[in-house]
Structures are given as structure tokens and as C-alpha cells.
Design a protein around this motif. Structure first.
Motif, PDB file in Angstrom:
ATOM      1  N   LEU A  45      13.819  -4.301   9.857  1.00 48.37           N
ATOM      2  CA  LEU A  45      15.083  -4.024   9.168  1.00 48.37           C
ATOM      3  C   LEU A  45      15.833  -5.311   8.811  1.00 48.37           C
ATOM      4  O   LEU A  45      16.978  -5.249   8.363  1.00 48.37           O
ATOM      5  N   LYS A 110      25.919  -5.432   6.592  1.00 49.16           N
ATOM      6  CA  LYS A 110      25.589  -4.053   6.943  1.00 49.16           C
ATOM      7  C   LYS A 110      26.545  -3.016   6.355  1.00 49.16           C
ATOM      8  O   LYS A 110      26.159  -1.884   6.120  1.00 49.16           O
ATOM      9  N   GLN A 163      20.693   5.723   7.312  1.00 46.85           N
ATOM     10  CA  GLN A 163      20.912   5.387   8.731  1.00 46.85           C
ATOM     11  C   GLN A 163      19.787   4.512   9.287  1.00 46.85           C
ATOM     12  O   GLN A 163      19.773   4.214  10.480  1.00 46.85           O
ATOM     13  N   CYS A 164      18.854   4.130   8.424  1.00 49.18           N
ATOM     14  CA  CYS A 164      17.725   3.268   8.829  1.00 49.18           C
ATOM     15  C   CYS A 164      16.868   3.914   9.914  1.00 49.18           C
ATOM     16  O   CYS A 164      16.349   3.224  10.801  1.00 49.18           O
ATOM     17  N   GLN A 166      13.646   5.645  11.620  1.00 49.42           N
ATOM     18  CA  GLN A 166      12.266   5.174  11.506  1.00 49.42           C
ATOM     19  C   GLN A 166      11.304   6.178  10.888  1.00 49.42           C
ATOM     20  O   GLN A 166      10.180   5.822  10.552  1.00 49.42           O
ATOM     21  N   ARG A 390      19.690  11.238  15.268  1.00 46.27           N
ATOM     22  CA  ARG A 390      19.114   9.882  15.299  1.00 46.27           C
ATOM     23  C   ARG A 390      17.876   9.843  16.198  1.00 46.27           C
ATOM     24  O   ARG A 390      16.917   9.138  15.909  1.00 46.27           O
ATOM     25  N   ILE A 391      17.919  10.589  17.278  1.00 46.57           N
ATOM     26  CA  ILE A 391      16.735  10.667  18.158  1.00 46.57           C
ATOM     27  C   ILE A 391      15.562  11.271  17.400  1.00 46.57           C
ATOM     28  O   ILE A 391      14.470  10.707  17.354  1.00 46.57           O
ATOM     29  N   ASN A 394      14.258   9.195  14.415  1.00 43.69           N
ATOM     30  CA  ASN A 394      13.451   8.019  14.754  1.00 43.69           C
ATOM     31  C   ASN A 394      12.032   8.399  15.161  1.00 43.69           C
ATOM     32  O   ASN A 394      11.246   7.546  15.547  1.00 43.69           O
ATOM     33  N   ASP A 406       5.526  12.757  28.421  1.00 49.10           N
ATOM     34  CA  ASP A 406       4.418  11.791  28.497  1.00 49.10           C
ATOM     35  C   ASP A 406       3.186  12.224  27.709  1.00 49.10           C
ATOM     36  O   ASP A 406       2.207  11.484  27.668  1.00 49.10           O
TER      37      ASP A 406
ATOM     38  N   LEU B  45       5.140   7.472  32.379  1.00 46.84           N
ATOM     39  CA  LEU B  45       5.706   8.677  32.998  1.00 46.84           C
ATOM     40  C   LEU B  45       4.623   9.690  33.367  1.00 46.84           C
ATOM     41  O   LEU B  45       4.937  10.811  33.761  1.00 46.84           O
ATOM     42  N   GLN B 163      16.471  12.232  34.212  1.00 45.59           N
ATOM     43  CA  GLN B 163      16.120  12.462  32.803  1.00 45.59           C
ATOM     44  C   GLN B 163      14.996  11.523  32.341  1.00 45.59           C
ATOM     45  O   GLN B 163      14.663  11.513  31.158  1.00 45.59           O
ATOM     46  N   CYS B 164      14.483  10.728  33.258  1.00 46.52           N
ATOM     47  CA  CYS B 164      13.398   9.782  32.942  1.00 46.52           C
ATOM     48  C   CYS B 164      13.797   8.772  31.875  1.00 46.52           C
ATOM     49  O   CYS B 164      12.967   8.370  31.038  1.00 46.52           O
ATOM     50  N   LEU B 165      15.039   8.347  31.891  1.00 49.65           N
ATOM     51  CA  LEU B 165      15.499   7.371  30.897  1.00 49.65           C
ATOM     52  C   LEU B 165      15.015   5.974  31.271  1.00 49.65           C
ATOM     53  O   LEU B 165      14.931   5.612  32.451  1.00 49.65           O
ATOM     54  N   GLN B 166      14.751   5.194  30.246  1.00 50.62           N
ATOM     55  CA  GLN B 166      14.010   3.940  30.446  1.00 50.62           C
ATOM     56  C   GLN B 166      14.834   2.827  31.074  1.00 50.62           C
ATOM     57  O   GLN B 166      14.283   1.812  31.478  1.00 50.62           O
ATOM     58  N   MET B 362      28.082  -1.645  19.274  1.00 52.53           N
ATOM     59  CA  MET B 362      29.108  -2.393  18.527  1.00 52.53           C
ATOM     60  C   MET B 362      28.514  -2.952  17.236  1.00 52.53           C
ATOM     61  O   MET B 362      29.108  -2.836  16.159  1.00 52.53           O
ATOM     62  N   GLY B 364      26.104  -1.774  15.594  1.00 57.63           N
ATOM     63  CA  GLY B 364      25.769  -0.670  14.702  1.00 57.63           C
ATOM     64  C   GLY B 364      26.981   0.094  14.200  1.00 57.63           C
ATOM     65  O   GLY B 364      26.843   1.022  13.407  1.00 57.63           O
ATOM     66  N   PRO B 387      23.319  13.928  23.820  1.00 55.76           N
ATOM     67  CA  PRO B 387      22.158  13.149  23.385  1.00 55.76           C
ATOM     68  C   PRO B 387      22.462  11.661  23.226  1.00 55.76           C
ATOM     69  O   PRO B 387      21.545  10.836  23.332  1.00 55.76           O
ATOM     70  N   ARG B 390      21.278   9.817  26.107  1.00 58.98           N
ATOM     71  CA  ARG B 390      19.833   9.536  26.154  1.00 58.98           C
ATOM     72  C   ARG B 390      19.497   8.301  25.317  1.00 58.98           C
ATOM     73  O   ARG B 390      18.620   7.517  25.671  1.00 58.98           O
ATOM     74  N   ILE B 391      20.181   8.143  24.208  1.00 54.74           N
ATOM     75  CA  ILE B 391      19.971   6.942  23.373  1.00 54.74           C
ATOM     76  C   ILE B 391      20.365   5.698  24.161  1.00 54.74           C
ATOM     77  O   ILE B 391      19.594   4.747  24.271  1.00 54.74           O
ATOM     78  N   ASN B 394      18.227   4.954  27.278  1.00 55.82           N
ATOM     79  CA  ASN B 394      16.892   4.402  27.030  1.00 55.82           C
ATOM     80  C   ASN B 394      16.960   2.923  26.679  1.00 55.82           C
ATOM     81  O   ASN B 394      15.938   2.310  26.374  1.00 55.82           O
ATOM     82  N   ALA B 401      17.653   0.839  17.669  1.00 53.08           N
ATOM     83  CA  ALA B 401      16.883   1.660  16.726  1.00 53.08           C
ATOM     84  C   ALA B 401      17.705   2.845  16.233  1.00 53.08           C
ATOM     85  O   ALA B 401      17.623   3.231  15.070  1.00 53.08           O
ATOM     86  N   ALA B 402      18.503   3.419  17.105  1.00 48.67           N
ATOM     87  CA  ALA B 402      19.289   4.588  16.718  1.00 48.67           C
ATOM     88  C   ALA B 402      20.350   4.222  15.683  1.00 48.67           C
ATOM     89  O   ALA B 402      20.702   5.035  14.829  1.00 48.67           O
ATOM     90  N   PHE B 403      20.838   2.980  15.766  1.00 45.84           N
ATOM     91  CA  PHE B 403      21.927   2.602  14.871  1.00 45.84           C
ATOM     92  C   PHE B 403      21.529   1.519  13.862  1.00 45.84           C
ATOM     93  O   PHE B 403      22.384   0.864  13.268  1.00 45.84           O
ATOM     94  N   GLY B 404      20.222   1.361  13.666  1.00 40.31           N
ATOM     95  CA  GLY B 404      19.741   0.508  12.577  1.00 40.31           C
ATOM     96  C   GLY B 404      20.050  -0.966  12.735  1.00 40.31           C
ATOM     97  O   GLY B 404      20.211  -1.679  11.747  1.00 40.31           O
TER      98      GLY B 404
END
Lengths: 574, 574
Positions: A45, A110, A163-164, A166, A390-391, A394, A406, B45, B163-166, B362, B364, B387, B390-391, B394, B401-404
Motif C-alpha cells: 500500500l 492519506k 478502505q484498502c 485486502q 474490515r475483518i 481483509n 486453524d 492454533l 479468543q485466541c487473539l495473536q 491513529m 489510520g 469485532p 479482535r482487530i 490481533n 491492515a484493517a485501516f490501510g
């Protein structure tokens, strides 16, 4: 032919001679430019990336089925090089303007206003794009028609691209004025969005059009070419009868229709979402069973899908879309699937990526298996302020990560299409080894594995499929450089003189004396450009493999995926 | 010593002799087990991954500062091998139970109830974990206290891990009964969550405790060891005075404090979020300026941060957290930053990853630069049904990625910590080349680049920093295997006999006659295990580099990042 370079930050442009790019078109050209000009470690991007629109070498000519366009860049979805291919009107018009490529470079701040670019014989005009006000693509196409006068031919991103995201596409105006054709895969819309370009309108009025080295020879070659396409059972009749959706019953019968996120190869309700069913409904309701995605198409594999009231819903409604929103998520309401296809065109998102994203939402417990309305509601969130959009937007990997899944059917973070790789192993090899990530078009071994066109290689056995996929990948890279629709391959593979006729067309267009061997060498060179870019971007043989869980046996034939990484590298060794 | 293997699907366990793992502890052991037993292409996971808790070789002994624990697995955040290191009470208790490692294996169905595991001298008890009912970690620790009787010593995941968030952590009970210590980096909490284990309680009552080969020799060595730590200005006084927060002013003065997503190396309001300010507030309000993260700590770099009313807010409130939620997002309200630190412990999320995720929000445009309350509100969404949580949860790459956003400060998808790599190049080399992704602890060249402890290498110049980082990475891998706090390195680097004293401790504990060279060889072997796992997972030299935009000059010293990939590989060549 010239290359038109557009600086999206400065809103300036220049024409360049082909120079080192002479002789290239379509995918060969987009991939060469990316290889030469985009740093492999660039963020997709960032201003360092470039977005290239290239008609094929035969686009704009009278040759049948030559109107495809290649869109190339570093992909934000995969991090690899990407060529995404589409029908629509743009390719032929760019070619008639004498343009071998349009290259979008740099990027503005942006929050800069979105740009509308208009390309005519007189040059390039830049303006702030007409206000979108929450309009999705079909409605916005009408705004552009008004802004540019008459029916505008555009490349357009949706709110997902803005929103860019993916999985965002670039949509192209089809012959009926709808933004229904997609360069779908790999997030090319996000690259366009990052450059703050909402649309590119092309008007070739007054351009002098295509020049031929030998017009009579071209006409003669095209006559034979058209004959080849019209007399082959697949390109002449099969595709026109049911579109690609004819595959639903065929692939289901073969036990290769991925069902419930690749847990089975057969779906009990396959007939409800089949090409036969689609055609029956279209005919009963007064839609159109076959039409082309660009002028000059003799196959007519597209259609005009209408609802119960005869109102247009969508076109270009492909087998992969039916499969993805249907069997893979246990949905069998074909009207609902058509609506989901429409939502994807409206938002500008890839149906294959979205279909798998939806199954990830099912795997993760966000929605229930088989709940089509809930799936559609998820798609409708894409491009809105809802973070769930957005989730999903992407893609499949993103949705899996958000919900802790998984069992993720991706290669190089791109979702797998509609052929279970365990049962159609030639396609599996293509998924694993082609330069674009999980993709079927890059080496469509369904021909030999299932349809028995152009050869017969058992899709359930390992033997022969690595070599098959490799050869198809080379042929495909070659065809993708001509602007020809990939489906010509069905006829080409079965017709001894077809490759020579293609070369005759190229020679009559440009002069020269290229042979089928030269054409295949161009395919090899294109793949080398792509693989070497990927290697510099950090991809290795370890990335050329399917997820581990494909070692599980697939019912009903209980086939497994057993190729070693070493075995698979043969598909990349030229 | 034994290895305790727990099957999380069957809820069964077995003890094993050390076998091929004899002589290993801490990071050396976790990384060896991951290397040997986890397929490099496993989904992090999936049931194929393993989560390993390993006390260091000296944990449980009377040796000062030996109570750290190593947590290892394949990381869901980076896809690489991971060792995440924490203080707290668990390490010493496991060691006193005679356990060199606890290995969580396999995984249950995704909707299986969460398990509570209790380990005592008599074996392992499994039960459904007490109901969580939306409780965050502090409150849930109290539930566990009640369930297990008295003050429970646990390893615990928060709602983010569930929630298995990264970016999810594993929290460890500190000496004061709070779940305030974290194995923070790389999403180890998600691996635990994927195995449906909410907590592991350890009770060493009645265990026979640590055996020594030569207890008197151990006591003598520990006397000298303690003296070394207590007499060094950093470990003896500096850390106890202001904690790691003492670095805010120092790093700012050096022009290396990343400000506004690494756009400058100095922040005008640095003093407002400094260690000096923190200490002043704590003293005024009646908190506690220094305390240890585990019994036997002589450095006391932790603290009890209290609010205006003297009420406990958080502890283990590190420089990196102050920086990340402060200068990097243009926030300078230290109380608010303390609250954000607390939210991270409550949810079980890594402060460094979250701080950078917040700056991505910020960048994004989701929230404004400097809007601390909005940043805190984002953190509070993690682990909920929103959600957006979750963004954010992660991590930095996910939020970008969610906000470009294309200005993403990550290496191997792990967010960079609080030292601008252009101005502290030794740390930059560590970020790029260590096996864990963007991480400072793996080779903390701040010592030589800025503090001038253990050497003097200019952090603004290329010369010497690759070699420096390499040597520090080896020493760190060695220290991380002993259970010693990494901060012992400050004293070890400045004290000629310190490495020998460490070896004396090991020899007195286990018998044998290892030398400082042997200890460093163990560090090298550990790094080789880690790098070879990563190579099999698809990492190459192209992944051992910083994002391209670090080529931009950093004010005020206008330093740039210019190492080639080839240059950097020397830091991995042993």
C-alpha cells in the motif's frame, strides 16, 4: 504502442516508448514492470508499489475473445507478485488508444480527495472523483455515466478498495454498462485505493485504433481462430449453455466439490445450485442464459441472472462463486447466492476470498453453517464503518485469525477455489506452486483431471500432475499475455494448429515471425519474473505447499494430499 | 527433574525423564522441544503446536534473581518460534516440584469447556475452569484463590487468550497475589486458549524441593552472585530507584525515543511520563517505588503504582509501556498510561503490541493522535464481542491492515519496542535478526549504545553493532536458560568473574563442571535451534530486515537505517 505513466500524487502523466518492455503485453508486461520497478520489500500500500493495467498483445484487434485485461502489482493480500485478469470494455479501448499499459505510481496523502482519471486520445484529465455518498458500484457507475457523458467505460473500486481492504477488486464496465467484471484476486482494489484513485474512465473516441502489419493475414488467421473456438464442444457449446456453472454437477459427481470447508467432496444439494438449475431459472424468468464479457467473445459464458420478477440481479455468476457461497458453507439457495455475488460486485470484493471468509466465520462460530442470510449480512458490512466489515474484507486469513480458526484453506494467504486439491491434484499443484497464491486459473488442470480435455491425467493420483500443472502454468502465462480469455485453452489443447494460429495473429498484428515455441518461452520468462520477485520478497519452497490438514482423507474417495515440498518444486523448475 | 506432559484433549498426563533434553532448562529447553516436536508448518492454533512452560536451570534455588520462566511454542503472531519470558511465582514452584517443563499438547474441540489444571506433588488435577462471567484477570484471580484455597499461584489467560487473539499474553501471579506479570510477546495466550486451558495452578506444598549437588558451594557462589548484583550501579541502585522507567529521559536525551510512530527521536513532554515523575507520584501518593517480580530478587525494579487516592492501579509498569502508550501516540498523561497498562494485564494482552496497534489506529484515522482516552477505550474492547477488539487484539499488523496503514513498525509481524533502531543500531540489528521478531530483550544493545555498560559502541553508526548484537543474542539465550532475570546482564557485562560465578551456581546445583564457554555454547545452540525452526517455517534473510521506511532520516540526529540484508546475516552466523 506506448506506456502511460500517471503520478497519482502530483496528478501528472507522461507517455513513454516501450523501450525494454517492447514485445510484451498483458501479464508478461505487468509482471515484468513489477519485477523491474517495484522493490520486493515494498509495502503493497506504499508509494513504492505500482498498479499496472495492461491489455493483451491482441486486445483491441478483431480477434475473437482477445479483450481481457491484466492488472498487476505487489499484492497486499499475499505479499507476492500478482496478475489479476478481467473482462469488460477497458482493455480494448486502451489498446485502441495505442496504450500497452497504464501505470499508476506514487501515492498522495492519506486524506487526499479521491481522483477520477479520464484517458482520451488527447491525454489524461484529473479531477476529484464525483461524490460517492455511500453509493455502491452499480449506482456509482451511473454517476460516472453522467459525469463522463453517455455510457462510461471505467475501472472502478468499491468502498472496500477505498478502505484498502485486502480482498478488494477492481471492477470493469461490461458491455451492458454494469460494473460487473472483476479483477478479483489479490486485492488490486486496495492498491488503487491506496493511490486514492477511485476510477479510471477510458474514451477512445477519435483514436486511430489498431494498426496491423498485415491486415489480410490477420483476418484470415482470425477466421480459422474463430472456427477453432466455435467448433470445440466446450468453447462452442458447453460454456454458452450453462456458463461455468455447468461444473457444479460435474465436480460434485467427481467427488471434488469442496463441502463444509473442504470436509467432503460431495454435497447432497449440489443440484440446487447447478448450472442446469441456473439456466432453468433464467429461462423461466426471462433473463439471458448467455452473453459475453467483452465484444468479440464467441463463447458467451456469462449470463443475465434475474430474480423471480425478472429484475436483473447479477452477471458473470461463476461456478466458483456458486460453490463458495453454496456447498462450502452448506447453503443451497441459488437466488441468495446470486444476491451475494451482486453484493461482492457492489462492494468490490473477490467472491472466492469472501466465500472462504464466510466459512471461516462459520468455523469460528460467528454465524451458523448453512445460514445464507447471515453470510450475506456479513458481506454487506464490508466497506462500511462496521469493523467486522474490515475483518471480512481483509479476506479468509484475516477472518480466520479474528475468530481463532486453524483450518484455513489458503496458500500464500489467498483462499483456495472450488476444486478440492486432493481429488483434482493437478489443480492442487497449481494452488501450491503458482506465483499468485491459491489460484486455479494459473494452471487449470481440471481439463485433464476431470473433463479429459487436452489429455487424461488421473486427478486422484500423484503421477503426472506436477508435470501437468507446470505445463499448464507455462501455457497460461503465455495466453494471459495475449489478452485472450483463458477458456480458449479448452480448444487450443484439443486442436493441433491452434497455437500456430495464435502466432499467426500475433505476427499479422505486429510483424515478426514468432513460433509456438517463442510463445511458450514468453510464458516461461513471465513465470521466472514472477518467481524471482517472490523469492526476493521472502517466499521459499516452504510457502509452496498446502495447509497440513489436507493430509486428512477426503470423502467419498478418501484421497489425501501427499506431495513433499521437494516434489512440488519440479512445477517451478524450467 | 522430569518433564510433565499434559494432553489437553484427553485431560491426561504423564511424567517423563529428561532423556534427550537432559541438561537443558528455560529457553534452551522450550526451544529444543519446539524444534524437535512441533512441525514447522503447523498452524500455531492447531493440535500440532505445543505450549511449554520451563523454569530456568537455577529456578527454585536460593540464587538471587533466578525465578524467571520461559514459555515456548510456535507463535501465532509471527509464525516463528517463540520464547516469552516472565517473572511471577510459577517458575520457582514448578522447579521445587522437580519439573523442568510442563508441556501442553493436542487440543479439544473448539467449544469444549475451558479447563483448569492444578499441579501438586501428587500429580495433576483437571476440572472445568470456574465460570468467568465476564471477569477480567484481577477479579478472576480472586475466583481462583477461592477455588484453589488461599493465594493461588497461577498461569492465566485473559479473555484475549480465550479468543485466541495473536497479541494475547499469559499472566502470572506476582508475589502480592496479582496476575500482573506477563509472558507478553508473541501470542502465547492464544496457544493456551486454543488448547482450552484457562489456567494452571501450581501448589508445591509438601514437595521435597530443590536438591543440590553441593549445597555449601552453592551458598558460597550465591553470596558472591548477590554481591555482584548489589554493588553494580544499575542492578544495585538504578533499577530500584525508578524501575525501567528511568530510561524515558535517558533515551529521549539520546534522541532515540520513538515519537508519533517513529517519526522523531524526541518528545517534548517526555518528562511528564518519566521514571522520575513516576517515582515522585508514587511517593507522594503512598504507593511503593520498588518491589520484586519474584522472591529472591535483589534489584526490585517493579513498583506499586497507585492513583490519586492511593488505590493500587498496576505494577510491572515498564519503560516500554510508558513509551508505547505515551510518546509514540503523543500522549503524556502518566495516570492514563498506568490505566492502560492495567487494562492490558486485565485482558491479557501485550503492552508493546497494543501500544503500536493503538498508533496504527491513529495513523489510520480511527482515533486522533494524542487521544489517550480513545486509546484506552480501544483496549477495553479487546476480549469482548466487539469485532474492533479482535482487530486490535490481533496486534499491530492486524490493525494496520484493517485501516490501510503502510507505515507499520513490525519485524516478522511483531511490533517494535521503545528504541528507535536508527539511533540505537545495536538494538535495530537485534530487532531484524533475532529469531522472535521485533524484540529488544533478545540482544539489549542499549547497554553499549546508550548506557555505556559493558562496552561502548556508537548507536548512531553502523560499525560494530552487528557483532555487538550477535554477542548479546548469544549471551541472552544463555541467561534465558538459567531462569535469571535478563537485567543481571548489566552487572555480568561489567564484572570479570560474573560468568564464572553463574557457572559455579550451575555446577553446585547439578554437579558437573561447566565453564563460561560451555554456557555460551548453549546460547549458540539455542539460537541455532530457533533459526533452523524458522528456516523450515519459511523465513529467509528477507525477513531479517526492518521496514523500508526506516531509511527515512530520524530527527534530531537525522540518522538512517542502511544495513543491507547481507550485512545483517552476520548476526546469525555462528
Amino acid at each position: 504502442m506506448k506506456i502511460l505513466r500517471i503520478n497519482t500524487r502530483e496528478r501528472t502523466y507522461k507517455y513513454e516508448d516501450m523501450g525494454e518492455y517492447a514485445g510484451l503485453g498483458g501479464r508478461a508486461l505487468t509482471s515484468r514492470i513489477v519485477r523491474k520497478e517495484v522493490p520486493a520489500d515494498a509495502h503493497a500500500l506504499s508509494a513504492d508499489n505500482k498498479l499496472i493495467f495492461a491489455p493483451g498483445l491482441l486486445s483491441g484487434t478483431m480477434a475473437a475473445n482477445s479483450g481481457r485485461i491484466s492488472v498487476g502489482a505487489k499484492s497486499p493480500l499475499t505479499g507476492s507478485i500478482k496478475e489479476s485478469n478481467s473482462g469488460g470494455m477497458l482493455s480494448q479501448k486502451l489498446a485502441k488508444l495505442g496504450l500497452a499499459a497504464v501505470v499508476l505510481e506514487d501515492k498522495p496523502e492519506k486524506d487526499a480527495p479521491f481522483t477520477a482519471i479520464r484517458i482520451t486520445k488527447d491525454g489524461v484529465e484529473f479531477s476529484d472523483a464525483p461524490d460517492r455518498e455511500g453509493k455502491d458500484n452499480y449506482e456509482y457507475q451511473k454517476v460516472l455515466d453522467e459525469a463522463f457523458g453517455g455510457k462510461a467505460t471505467v475501472a472502478l473500486i468499491g468502498t472496500a478498495g477505498e478502505q484498502c481492504l485486502q480482498a478488494s477488486t477492481i471492477q470493469f464496465t461490461d458491455p451492458f454498462g454494469n460494473p460487473a467484471r472483476s479483477a478479483g484476486r489479490g486485492g488490486m482494489g486496495a492498491v488503487m485505493g491506496s493511490k486514492r484513485v477511485r476510477c479510471i474512465a477510458v474514451d477512445n473516441s477519435g483514436a486511430k485504433g489498431i494498426e496491423y502489419a498485415d491486415k489480410d493475414a490477420f483476418k484470415a488467421a482470425n477466421k480459422r481462430w474463430t472456427e477453432i473456438l466455435k467448433t470445440h464442444p466446450v468453447t462452442g457449446q458447453g460454456l454458452a449453455g450453462f456458463g461455468t456453472a455447468i461444473l457444479v454437477n460435474i465436480i460434485n459427481e467427481a467427488g471434488a466439490l469442496p463441502t463444509k470447508n473442504f470436509r467432503s467432496g460431495q454435497y447432497e444439494h449440489a443440484a440446487d445450485v447447478s448450472g442446469e438449475k441456473m439456466s432453468e431459472l433464467i429461462e423461466k424468468r426471462g433473463g439471458k442464459v448467455h452473453e459475453g464479457c467483452h465484444p468479440g467473445c464467441v463463447m458467451q459464458c456469462s449470463q443475465r441472472y434475474v430474480d423471480e420478477n425478472g429484475e436483473y440481479v447479477t452477471s458473470g455468476f461463476e461456478y466458483e462463486t456458486l460453490w463458495g457461497f453454496g456447498p462450502n458453507g452448506l447453503v443451497h439457495d441459488i437466488d441468495l447466492i446470486a444476491e451475494m455475488d451482486r453484493v461482492c460486485d457492489e462492494k468490490g470484493i473477490d467472491t472466492i476470498e469472501m466465500a472462504n471468509a464466510v466459512t471461516m466465520a462459520m468455523e469460528g462460530g460467528l454465524i451458523e453453517w448453512g445460514d445464507g442470510p447471515a453470510a450475506k449480512a456479513l458481506l454487506e458490512k464490508v466497506g462500511t464503518d462496521d469493523p467486522l466489515g474490515r475483518i471480512i474484507g481483509n479476506g479468509t486469513g484475516s477472518t480466520a485469525a479474528a475468530f481463532g480458526v486453524d483450518r484455513v484453506p489458503t496458500v500464500k494467504n489467498q483462499a483456495l477455489p472450488a476444486y478440492d486439491p486432493r481429488a483434482v491434484k493437478g489443480v492442487g499443484v497449481t494452488y501450491a506452486t503458482n506465483p499468485m497464491g491459491g489460484d486455479h486459473t494459473a494452471g487449470y488442470a481440471v481439463c485433464q483431471n476431470v473433463l479429459k480435455v487436452g489429455g487424461d491425467v488421473d486427478g486422484m493420483k500423484d503421477d503426472g500432475n506436477v508435470e501437468l500443472s507446470k505445463n499448464l502454468q507455462v501455457a497460461t502465462a503465455s495466453i494471459d499475455s495475449t489478452g485472450m480469455c483463458l477458456f480458449v485453452a479448452f480448444a487450443v489443447l484439443d486442436t493441433p494448429d491452434a497455437m500456430q494460429v495464435l502466432c499467426d495473429l500475433l505476427n499479422a498484428r505486429y510483424g515478426g515471425n514468432i513460433t509456438p515455441d517463442d510463445a511458450l518461452a514468453l510464458g516461461v520468462q513471465t513465470l521466472k519474473d514472477e518467481h524471482s520477485f517472490n523469492a526476493d520478497a521472502g517466499f521459499t519452497k516452504h510457502d509452496d505447499q498446502l495447509p497440513r490438514w489436507f493430509k486428512e482423507a477426503l470423502p467419498p474417495h478418501n484421497v489425501t494430499w501427499d506431495y513433499s515440498e521437494e516434489d512440488l518444486q519440479a512445477a517451478k523448475t524450467f
